[in-house]
Every structure is written in C-alpha cells, then in structure tokens.
Enzyme design. Structure first.
Site, PDB file in Angstrom:
ATOM      1  N   VAL A   1      67.077 -52.706  58.006  1.00 32.01           N
ATOM      2  CA  VAL A   1      66.912 -54.203  58.208  1.00 32.01           C
ATOM      3  C   VAL A   1      67.952 -55.007  57.250  1.00 32.01           C
ATOM      4  O   VAL A   1      68.091 -56.259  57.386  1.00 32.01           O
ATOM      5  CB  VAL A   1      65.809 -55.024  58.349  1.00 32.01           C
TER       6      VAL A   1
ATOM      7  N   SER B   1      65.106 -49.343  55.579  1.00 30.80           N
ATOM      8  CA  SER B   1      64.773 -48.142  56.284  1.00 30.80           C
ATOM      9  C   SER B   1      65.461 -47.007  55.821  1.00 30.80           C
ATOM     10  O   SER B   1      65.052 -45.927  56.414  1.00 30.80           O
ATOM     11  CB  SER B   1      64.448 -48.337  57.544  1.00 30.80           C
TER      12      SER B   1
HETATM   13  O1  DON Z   1      58.958 -52.164  55.853  1.00 29.70           O
HETATM   14  C1  DON Z   1      59.912 -52.957  56.387  1.00 29.70           C
HETATM   15  O2  DON Z   1      59.793 -53.574  57.053  1.00 29.70           O
HETATM   16  C2  DON Z   1      61.247 -53.063  55.908  1.00 29.70           C
HETATM   17  N1  DON Z   1      61.139 -52.530  54.416  1.00 29.70           N
HETATM   18  C3  DON Z   1      62.216 -51.959  56.293  1.00 29.70           C
HETATM   19  C4  DON Z   1      62.142 -52.013  57.784  1.00 29.70           C
HETATM   20  C5  DON Z   1      63.538 -51.522  58.434  1.00 29.70           C
HETATM   21  O3  DON Z   1      64.617 -51.311  57.532  1.00 29.70           O
HETATM   22  C6  DON Z   1      63.775 -51.320  59.739  1.00 29.70           C
HETATM   23  N2  DON Z   1      65.000 -50.721  59.955  1.00 29.70           N
HETATM   24  N3  DON Z   1      65.582 -50.952  60.773  1.00 29.70           N
END
Ligand code: DON
Length: 304
Positions: free
Chosen positions: A258, A64
């Site tokens: 994440v 993210s």
């Molecule tokens: O879309 C998603 O679920 C992941 N590619 C990114 C989510 C994410 O990194 C949330 N942040 N902490």
C-alpha cells in the site's frame, strides 16, 4: 537489452501524463503525506544489467512486499513446516479481510494476506533471538546493501491505527495459531511493513527469486523448489482480490504494497520494481499496474 531502456522510458512518459493516478493510502496516517505524482521503474536482468526511469532513487514504504521476504526467511528456517499453519490458496478477498479466517478455524488462506503474514511473523519471532535485528540482517545480505532500515515513524503510525491487524492477531491467537504475545508479533509485523527501499534496492533484494535462490553475490538463500513455491504464491495471491486481473494483464508473479510499490519477476530473465503511491480501488498501485502491463506487452516477456 537497449530495448528495455527504450520501453521503460516510453512507459515513464505515459505514466507522467496519466490523470488516472489513484489515491494514496490514508488508513496509515504517515503514508498519506506522500504525493501521488511520483512514478519510478527499475529493471534488473539476470545478467545484472540495470535499467531505470523516473523517481527511482526515492525510498518508499514497502508495506506488504515485505511479506515475501519474511516468508523466504521462515521457509529457510523451518522449511515445509510453514504449511502446517498457513494454506496456499488465493483468498479472493481484500488483504485485511477476516471472515474466511474465522470460517477456516484460524488457518489463513495464504502467507501474503495480513493474517497469513502475521503467522509468518510469529514463526520468525519464535525462531530468532533478536527478531527485528536478525530479519534486517537477512535483508541486508539478500540485497547486498547495509543501508536498508525500518522507518519507526511509519511502524508507530500503523500501530496506532492497526485495528484490523489487532483483530486478525487476536483471532489467530484464539485458534492457537499464534504462539507469541499478540503485541510482540504485531510489533515485528508493523516494523517489517515499515521497511524503506527504492526501486533498485527492491530489484536487488528479489534477484534470488529469478536466479534459483542465489543472490547477486552468489550465496544461496533458498532451494529451487522453495523458489518455485514463493513465485507461485506471488502469482496466485500477490494482489489479493486483484490477483486474477494482474495475471491477466501483466502475466508475472509479483507483490504489491500500500506504499505504492510493486515488484514482479520473470524467472531466469528479469526482476522489475515500480513505485507510484496512488492506489486503485483494490489497494494496488494504479500506475504500477499500467506500467507492468505495458512492459510485458511491449517486450513480449511474461510467464505466458
Ligand atoms: O497491514 C497493513 O494493512 C499494511 N501494513 C500492509 C498492507 C498492504 O501493503 C497491502 N498491499 N497491497
């Protein structure tokens, strides 16, 4: 200055001893393979001095954190028109939550939750001829680094399990807030999330946000006012339902992913990146939060 290195060393010692390391994200299978024993921190100050400790050379999936870079590119391309399709309010909900999106007729709360990032991805897909290539070129210029690349394995792994992102994209499409094909927008989004950086490369990339829109080479990417908007969004929305806690404990604009990365910054002073893949219950790096809290407490340098 030497003070930064001393403080970072002591934070790294503390992190290495910690038993409260959180759990690695498992919903993207490819991310589940990384050990939660890793910890790295890098700080780049406004005068371009670098300070590092721990696992700083290892690359990780920025996930993210990429949402800030796509937002910057979209703002550079269409300016204030971005805000016709995405709001600027914190959601108070997890990054992949969907109910507000339905209640608010397909206008995502902000560009840093997944639904908002999908709208930004849609803008880039509309504006660019070769969206993935041109986005990668944009980052390479921002970071002054030709080696940055997507990890197609991670992008594919997320596509296979990306049910909630498919749901968000379809909901956006049903409200007319996605102009391109759902599959095309998701392909772009999964690739942006799969970008791999180490902590130093992240600091190099985010330097323009501490330096009034100018990267380290002196090229201007955004106006001072656009930088203000991005930094304010990172402060209020960068950590989803933990944005209040991050402001309270750390006191800096920042963004998590994440993959366990966090980047945070103090305009005109420094940019810092941490990486530790174990996440807390809200999906933010457990040791990263701890490290940045110590950094701003011990240096006395936060926006507050
Ligand atoms: O879309 C998603 O679920 C992941 N590619 C990114 C989510 C994410 O990194 C949330 N942040 N902490």
């Amino acid at each position: 200055m030497a003070e930064f290195q001393r403080i970072i060393n002591s934070i790294t010692k503390r992190a290495n001893k910690s038993t409260d390391r959180g759990n690695v994200a498992a919903y993207i299978p490819e991310l589940a393979c990384v050990s939660n024993q890793k910890f790295g921190i890098h700080l780049l100050d406004i005068k371009k001095s670098n300070f590092s400790a721990g696992d700083v050379d290892e690359q990780f999936s920025i996930q993210s954190i990429s949402k800030v870079i796509t937002l910057a590119m979209a703002m550079g391309l269409i300016g204030e028109q971005v805000w016709q399709r995405v709001d600027v309010e914190p959601s108070g909900d997890p990054f992949n939550h969907l109910s507000l999106l339905e209640q608010e007729n397909g206008i995502p709360r902000n560009p840093l939750i997944n639904a908002g990032a999908l709208v930004i991805a849609d803008i880039l897909v509309s504006q660019l001829k070769n969206p993935k290539d041109e986005f990668l070129d944009y980052i390479k210029k921002l970071a002054d680094d030709e080696t940055i690349s997507f990890n197609p394995k991670v992008a594919k792994s997320e596509k296979i399990t990306g049910f909630r992102n498919y749901a968000a994209a379809n909901l956006l499409k049903s409200y007319g807030n996605l102009k391109n094909d759902v599959e095309v927008v998701l392909d772009f989004y999964f690739h942006q999330c799969s970008l791999e950086f180490n902590c130093k490369q992240l600091c190099n990339t985010f330097y323009f946000l501490i330096n009034r829109g100018e990267c380290q080479r002196g090229n201007t990417f955004l106006t001072i006012s656009q930088v203000k908007r991005i930094n304010s969004l990172m402060l209020t929305c960068g950590f989803y339902d933990e944005a209040g806690e991050f402001a309270f404990r750390v006191g800096l604009p920042g963004k998590s992913g994440v993959g366990g990365g966090i980047v945070a910054l103090l305009p005109n002073e420094y940019c810092v990146a941490t990486w530790s893949p174990g996440l807390n219950k809200k999906g933010n790096s457990a040791l990263g939060m701890m490290a940045l809290e110590h950094l701003t407490t011990e240096t006395g340098l936060s926006i507050f």
